[in-house]
Design a protein around this motif. Structure first.
Motif, short mmCIF file in Angstrom:
data_model
loop_
_atom_site.label_atom_id
_atom_site.label_comp_id
_atom_site.label_asym_id
_atom_site.label_seq_id
_atom_site.Cartn_x
_atom_site.Cartn_y
_atom_site.Cartn_z
N ALA A 327 18.38 -8.10 -2.55
CA ALA A 327 18.46 -9.07 -1.46
C ALA A 327 17.52 -8.36 -0.17
O ALA A 327 17.08 -9.13 0.54
N ILE A 328 17.70 -7.10 0.05
CA ILE A 328 16.95 -6.41 1.03
C ILE A 328 15.49 -6.39 0.78
O ILE A 328 14.92 -6.51 1.73
N LYS A 329 15.08 -6.50 -0.58
CA LYS A 329 13.69 -6.68 -0.62
C LYS A 329 13.14 -7.67 -0.09
O LYS A 329 11.85 -7.98 0.09
N MET A 330 13.92 -8.98 -0.14
CA MET A 330 13.47 -10.14 0.30
C MET A 330 13.03 -10.41 1.65
O MET A 330 12.45 -11.07 2.27
N VAL A 331 13.48 -9.29 2.37
CA VAL A 331 13.37 -9.33 3.66
C VAL A 331 12.68 -8.17 4.29
O VAL A 331 12.53 -7.69 5.35
N SER A 332 12.12 -7.57 3.21
CA SER A 332 11.30 -6.11 3.35
C SER A 332 10.06 -6.06 2.59
O SER A 332 8.75 -6.26 2.75
N ALA A 333 10.26 -5.46 1.27
CA ALA A 333 9.07 -5.07 0.57
C ALA A 333 8.37 -6.30 -0.06
O ALA A 333 7.01 -6.49 0.13
N THR A 334 9.08 -7.55 -0.43
CA THR A 334 8.41 -8.64 -0.97
C THR A 334 7.39 -9.37 0.16
O THR A 334 6.52 -9.58 -0.05
N PRO A 335 8.06 -9.72 1.30
CA PRO A 335 7.10 -10.32 2.38
C PRO A 335 6.14 -9.16 2.57
O PRO A 335 4.74 -9.84 2.79
N ALA A 336 6.41 -8.08 2.85
CA ALA A 336 5.15 -6.95 3.36
C ALA A 336 4.15 -7.02 1.89
O ALA A 336 3.02 -7.13 2.52
N ASN A 337 4.42 -6.91 1.00
CA ASN A 337 3.45 -7.04 -0.10
C ASN A 337 2.78 -8.22 -0.45
O ASN A 337 1.45 -8.33 -0.63
N ALA A 338 3.46 -9.48 0.08
CA ALA A 338 2.96 -10.87 -0.15
C ALA A 338 1.49 -10.80 0.71
O ALA A 338 0.82 -11.76 0.34
N ILE A 339 1.44 -10.12 1.78
CA ILE A 339 0.36 -10.48 2.69
C ILE A 339 -0.44 -9.04 2.85
O ILE A 339 -1.33 -8.85 3.62
N LEU A 341 0.65 -5.95 3.22
CA LEU A 341 1.05 -4.79 4.17
C LEU A 341 1.71 -3.68 3.18
O LEU A 341 2.93 -3.50 3.18
N ASN A 342 0.81 -3.02 2.45
CA ASN A 342 1.63 -2.05 1.54
C ASN A 342 1.81 -0.82 2.02
O ASN A 342 2.32 0.41 1.22
N ASP A 343 1.78 -0.44 3.46
CA ASP A 343 2.36 0.61 3.84
C ASP A 343 3.67 0.71 4.44
O ASP A 343 4.26 1.66 5.11
N ARG A 344 4.48 -0.39 4.24
CA ARG A 344 5.57 -0.62 4.59
C ARG A 344 6.86 -1.27 3.78
O ARG A 344 6.13 -1.86 2.85
N GLY A 345 7.90 -1.59 4.42
CA GLY A 345 8.70 -2.45 3.47
C GLY A 345 9.80 -1.84 2.55
O GLY A 345 10.58 -2.59 1.90
N CYS A 346 9.67 -0.66 2.38
CA CYS A 346 10.38 0.36 1.40
C CYS A 346 10.76 1.50 2.06
O CYS A 346 9.61 1.98 2.75
N ILE A 347 11.82 2.29 1.66
CA ILE A 347 12.13 3.44 1.83
C ILE A 347 11.53 4.48 0.73
O ILE A 347 12.20 4.53 -0.23
N ALA A 348 10.37 5.01 1.05
CA ALA A 348 9.84 5.93 0.05
C ALA A 348 8.83 6.97 0.81
O ALA A 348 8.29 6.61 1.62
N GLU A 349 8.68 7.92 -0.10
CA GLU A 349 7.82 9.08 0.73
C GLU A 349 6.34 8.59 0.81
O GLU A 349 5.76 7.80 -0.20
N GLY A 350 5.59 8.79 2.03
CA GLY A 350 4.51 8.34 2.34
C GLY A 350 4.59 6.83 3.01
O GLY A 350 3.45 6.47 3.48
#
Length: 378
Positions: A327-339, A341-350
């Protein structure tokens, strides 16, 4: 900066532990507690990635807080920005209408002012969230393509959407709901509304199809992420695929949403639709699409605080298969990756340290602190 004693919401699991940030990026994650006295103690709250909003027209409310009231640009932008951050949104695509529905409304008058406010405040570094431009192109208008070409040359564009609010189709299959909505929006009487409706229908016949083709071609040529809007039928969905759309904004039927999802488009629905339990236009409920497993992205649309509330409500629902991470990916990783913006949207190293600390309270998550690129902004 070290944040410890937090339930870190990763893409696939929730881990109780710590996170370290340096120079605006996440450099380390741990499933243990930090013993450093300077570490920020999250008291067991959730640590989420900063939310990514792809479609909000919330800025308009601050430029025209009341009918015929025009507010100073810098103040309007600052107020809008503060509300976004208070809602946990660290990346915002402000949706600016290109091509007017009603030339007596405020959108046309405010268009250049809003574009200038977004770009100048971002360049000056005064925004708490990162703001980008989303051009929402109203197709039944003779000036839309020219306006689009002008704006693309003025400022960097993060996303383009193709809109057609003609009565009797897409969002407004029910013409009575169309009349109710626009009579209230513009203060029209019955006679004025009948004329408005006739003008919009005639304009759509002349301009919608050529404008749709022209703007989609321009977006593809400039490698701009493209979204359909209010697709209602299988034919609409197939057309959007053929035009190169990456996102299906607010499909109005389960048929169109399922076809878009199966074709690889990310299906985006309004978070207010989740909170209210259905569409204000009488179209498909976002929860229905979640139950069918074809809901990919949520957008706060006209109510910023709805974004995190809706994601959490989806996660708590017993009728779908989305857990908290999904559910959190719906408002973070998925929208970021869709346009892209691969540097954000998830909590991961880098990744960028865009972070939200939130505690569960009465079936919602109460936002405690927000950071963008490691700097606390709320």
């Amino acid at each position: 900066m070290i944040i410890t004693n937090v339930n870190i919401v990763l893409e696939d699991e929730v881990v109780l532990g710590s996170l370290e940030v340096r120079e605006g990026n996440i450099i380390a994650l741990s499933d243990t507690q930090s013993q450093l006295s300077a570490a920020i103690n999250g008291d067991g709250a959730y640590l989420l990635p900063g939310l990514v909003e792809l479609h909000t027209d919330n800025l308009e409310k601050f430029f025209t807080p009341r009918p015929k009231v025009s507010w100073p640009s810098a103040s309007a932008m600052a107020s809008h920005d503060a509300l976004m951050i208070a809602s946990g949104i660290t990346t915002v695509l402000d949706a600016i209408a290109v091509g007017y529905i009603n030339d007596h409304g405020a959108r046309l008058a405010n268009l250049q002012r809003m574009v200038d406010a977004i770009t100048s405040s971002q360049q000056a570094g005064v925004n708490r969230a990162e703001h980008m431009l989303h051009l929402r192109c109203e197709l039944p208008n003779p000036d839309t393509v020219d306006m689009f070409e002008t704006l693309v040359q003025q400022a960097p564009i993060a996303m383009v959407s193709l809109m057609d609010h003609t009565p009797g189709q897409r969002q407004f299959v029910d013409s009575e709901k169309y009349r109710t909505y626009y009579m209230g929006k513009y203060g029209l009487n019955e006679q004025e509304m009948a004329q408005f409706e006739a003008e919009q229908t005639a304009a759509a016949v002349q301009w919608s199809t050529p404008n749709r083709q022209a703007i989609a071609a321009l977006a593809r040529a400039k490698h701009l992420p493209l979204a359909s809007h209010d697709d209602a039928t299988l034919a609409h969905a197939n057309e959007s695929v053929a035009l190169g759309c990456a996102i299906a904004e607010f499909p109005t039927t389960e048929e169109a949403a399922s076809a878009s999802h199966q074709a690889g488009l990310k299906v985006m629905m309004g978070a207010p639709n989740i909170i209210r339990g259905g569409s204000h236009s009488g179209n498909v409920a976002a929860a229905t699409l979640a139950d069918a497993g074809v809901l990919d992205i949520l957008s706060s649309d006209y109510y910023p605080a709805s974004l995190l509330d809706a994601a959490y409500q989806v996660a708590l629902s017993p009728t779908n298969q989305y857990d908290l991470c999904q559910a959190i990916k719906m408002v973070s990783a998925t929208p970021a990756n869709a346009i892209g913006l691969n540097d954000r949207g998830c909590i991961a190293e880098g990744k960028r340290a865009d972070l939200v600390l939130a505690k569960p309270t009465d079936e919602r998550l109460r936002i405690m602190q927000v950071w963008r690129q490691g700097a606390r902004v709320f």
